[in-house]
Design a protein around this motif. Structure first.
Motif, PDB file in Angstrom:
ATOM      1  N   LYS A 290       6.007 -26.251 -48.942  1.00 49.91           N
ATOM      2  CA  LYS A 290       5.168 -26.815 -48.003  1.00 49.91           C
ATOM      3  C   LYS A 290       5.764 -28.160 -47.690  1.00 49.91           C
ATOM      4  O   LYS A 290       5.446 -28.738 -46.748  1.00 49.91           O
ATOM      5  CB  LYS A 290       3.827 -27.269 -49.013  1.00 49.91           C
ATOM      6  CG  LYS A 290       3.352 -26.055 -49.253  1.00 49.91           C
ATOM      7  CD  LYS A 290       1.883 -26.527 -49.811  1.00 49.91           C
ATOM      8  CE  LYS A 290       1.030 -25.158 -50.159  1.00 49.91           C
ATOM      9  NZ  LYS A 290      -0.490 -25.317 -50.589  1.00 49.91           N
ATOM     10  N   GLN A 291       6.910 -28.491 -48.332  1.00 53.95           N
ATOM     11  CA  GLN A 291       7.748 -29.715 -47.643  1.00 53.95           C
ATOM     12  C   GLN A 291       8.945 -29.432 -46.856  1.00 53.95           C
ATOM     13  O   GLN A 291       9.924 -30.254 -46.810  1.00 53.95           O
ATOM     14  CB  GLN A 291       8.082 -30.613 -48.945  1.00 53.95           C
ATOM     15  CG  GLN A 291       6.754 -31.046 -49.648  1.00 53.95           C
ATOM     16  CD  GLN A 291       7.444 -32.002 -51.019  1.00 53.95           C
ATOM     17  OE1 GLN A 291       8.264 -32.831 -51.228  1.00 53.95           O
ATOM     18  NE2 GLN A 291       6.468 -31.898 -51.879  1.00 53.95           N
TER      19      GLN A 291
ATOM     20  N   SER B 159       0.240 -29.782 -52.633  1.00 50.48           N
ATOM     21  CA  SER B 159       1.261 -30.207 -51.827  1.00 50.48           C
ATOM     22  C   SER B 159       2.509 -30.452 -52.112  1.00 50.48           C
ATOM     23  O   SER B 159       3.423 -30.824 -51.400  1.00 50.48           O
ATOM     24  CB  SER B 159       0.613 -31.502 -50.797  1.00 50.48           C
ATOM     25  OG  SER B 159       0.349 -32.422 -51.969  1.00 50.48           O
TER      26      SER B 159
END
Ligand code: SF4
Ligand code: SF4
Ligand code: SF4
Length: 162
Positions: free
Chosen positions: A102-103, A97
């Motif tokens: 993904k951010q 993550s």
């Protein structure tokens, strides 16, 4: 190398670990017979082999990639490596993550570094393109690890299933 990898279906071990060295015999036999002479460390053309736990050699992909030159195996005075014709290892990469994409931050650095194009980026509504790994094309070279700005990529050993 990607052609070799495609001959196998791969799945993750229940307790995946990073591979120690390419073409290495099984881990228990290796640590029983390795004299920690460091011949493989000195032979590695990309200098990615370091002394790991107990002084045993271990690939560190944060230092660079494996070119599959086989020089570590050739330099070893003990019978600790399998023939070069065999697959060097069965591995898979995992993206955590911590990945910028993904951010919500656009990043394709790992895909750009991946020569066999095992990492592609999938467009998704409302998101920046997300990395998707094709295990069958991944050779486990590790080129994607050191270039990742957030160290989000790990290499894991997987079990071969024919
Ligand atoms: S195959 Fe070559 S690049 Fe890969 S770990 Fe061995 S010596 Fe280093
Ligand atoms: S390089 Fe790292 S941060 Fe960038 S997309 Fe790949 S895994 Fe994510
Ligand atoms: S380890 Fe990374 S760079 Fe190398 S083939 Fe696999 S996904 Fe591509």
């Amino acid at each position: 190398m990607a052609d070799l990898a495609r001959r196998f279906w791969l799945r993750r071990d229940s307790a995946p670990q990073a591979p120690r060295l390419p073409w290495m015999i099984d881990d228990q036999a290796f640590t029983d017979q390795c004299t920690r002479c460091q011949a493989c460390l000195n032979a590695c053309e990309t200098q990615i082999i370091v002394q790991g736990d107990g002084g045993f050699p271990q690939v560190d992909f944060q230092r660079g990639e494996c070119t599959f030159c086989y020089q570590c195996a050739q330099a070893c005075p003990e019978p600790l490596f399998r023939p070069q014709q065999e697959l060097p290892w069965q591995v898979s990469i995992a993206i955590s993550s911590a990945c910028l994409a993904k951010q919500g931050v656009d990043c394709r650095t790992c895909g750009d570094a991946c020569e066999p194009l095992a990492i592609r980026f999938a467009l998704q509504p409302g998101k920046v393109a997300q990395p998707v790994v094709n295990d069958a094309d991944c050779t486990g070279c590790g080129a994607c690890l050191s270039v990742c700005p957030t160290q989000a990529i790990q290499i894991q050993s997987v079990t071969q299933v024919e």
